[in-house]
Design a protein around this motif. Sequence first.
Motif, PDB file in Angstrom:
ATOM      1  N   GLN A   4       8.158-107.322   7.655  1.00 16.86           N
ATOM      2  CA  GLN A   4       9.144-106.389   7.453  1.00 16.86           C
ATOM      3  C   GLN A   4       9.364-106.212   6.054  1.00 16.86           C
ATOM      4  N   ALA A  32      25.057-109.255   9.859  1.00 28.21           N
ATOM      5  CA  ALA A  32      24.983-110.599  10.342  1.00 28.21           C
ATOM      6  C   ALA A  32      25.531-111.711   9.163  1.00 28.21           C
ATOM      7  N   VAL A  39      22.945-117.458   9.069  1.00 20.40           N
ATOM      8  CA  VAL A  39      22.276-116.164   8.601  1.00 20.40           C
ATOM      9  C   VAL A  39      22.794-115.964   7.109  1.00 20.40           C
ATOM     10  N   GLU A 394      13.164-110.252   7.430  1.00 17.59           N
ATOM     11  CA  GLU A 394      13.057-110.967   8.273  1.00 17.59           C
ATOM     12  C   GLU A 394      14.325-112.319   7.849  1.00 17.59           C
ATOM     13  N   ILE A 396      17.472-111.999   7.172  1.00 20.80           N
ATOM     14  CA  ILE A 396      18.815-111.917   8.153  1.00 20.80           C
ATOM     15  C   ILE A 396      18.437-112.069   9.642  1.00 20.80           C
ATOM     16  N   GLU A 397      17.418-112.519  10.145  1.00 21.73           N
ATOM     17  CA  GLU A 397      17.106-112.788  11.471  1.00 21.73           C
ATOM     18  C   GLU A 397      16.958-114.111  11.760  1.00 21.73           C
ATOM     19  N   ALA A 398      17.346-114.838  10.560  1.00 19.46           N
ATOM     20  CA  ALA A 398      17.270-116.276  10.792  1.00 19.46           C
ATOM     21  C   ALA A 398      17.986-116.875  11.851  1.00 19.46           C
TER      22      ALA A 398
END
Length: 398
Positions: A4, A32, A39, A394, A396-398
């Motif tokens: 990303q 998020a 996050v 990636e 903020i998709e943790a």
Amino acid sequence: MTHQAQIRIPATYMRGGTSKGVFFRLDDLPDAARTPGPVRDALLLRVIGSPDPYGKQIDGMGGASSSTSKTVILAEPTRPDHDVDYLFGQVSIDKPFVDWSGNCGNLTAAVGAFAISSGLVDPGRIPDNGVATVRIWQANIEKTIIARVPVTDGQVQETGDFELDGVTFPAAEVEIEFQDPAAGEGAMFPTGNVVDKLEVPEAVVEGGLIEATLINAGIPTIFVRAKDLGYTGTELQEAINGDPEALARFETLRAHGAMRMGLIDHPDEAAGRQHTPKVAFVAEPADYLSSSGKQIKAADLDLLVRALSMGKLHHAMMGTAAVAISAAAAVPGTLVNQAAGGGERTSVRFGHPSGTLRVGGEARQEGGQWTATKAVMSRSARVLMEGWVRVPGEVIEA
């Protein structure tokens, strides 16, 4: 394999007092990360460049010290009669966590300026020239702080001739008033005593007992006498930070003090709560050379204080610890009050590794319990950079 792209987030890099941190408006964060949780923590860790096993934070905004591994989130006020909500996150350098357990008094000096400049303060409350009073709700400890920010031609004034030991260049003076500064986790003296005999392992002190003042004011703090640990109170950073055994002793002392204060249930839990409590050692006034080579005279001081933050001796003094010093000095019989010569006090000037600091404090006794009513100190603040920080998407998709 695809990766990303980076995302960019509006941010401001500011100095406040003797600290630096990355400031955000809550509504500028990715959706998020606008609520507390993994996050948000992952995002702030990546912004600062942690966890970094090298201890340098090269791939982030952190400066590889507790004073520069900091983040601030400001938001619209959730309490009436306030201008802004202030949330502080102390980012661990080498471990993957953000400590939300306390305030940063130094960065508080920058909160008022950022709140004004970012439009969080009603423009009708900002004078064209003079001092703007910013009412801050400190969300970590749920306390009110008043910042008095100088304004020139309707803009925050950052330059000036106010000098703060630990900061190289002068700037405009910002007065900070901590109202009812007991730190929000129980009584001002959680054990009910102004001095306790704290049980610690023999590795800390021979005999396993050391006198300590355990106080919740500004930030939970453990005060001990310098001489009880074999120190003079004139030590600079290298004397402590270059001694792994000394750092281990202080961390063990901190863990047992935290347990006695009711902040943790077992000493092992202190590792997950690095920001609080602080540990500091005090001594009577003495001459010494500051870290910049400046001669500090005993005659100009009430006492000496050295404090540790995030496991290392601080290069100057944490603002919240200065509040704790002022509150403890105001109460007869504490180790801080004793080192300052005893008696009733409404202010003290203490020596720290970078120089001196004067802080005012008031406390009163009601029903046998002491309460800190106010602490006042002067700091300065300045914007260092503003724009955007970038992090891999990636995160903020943790």
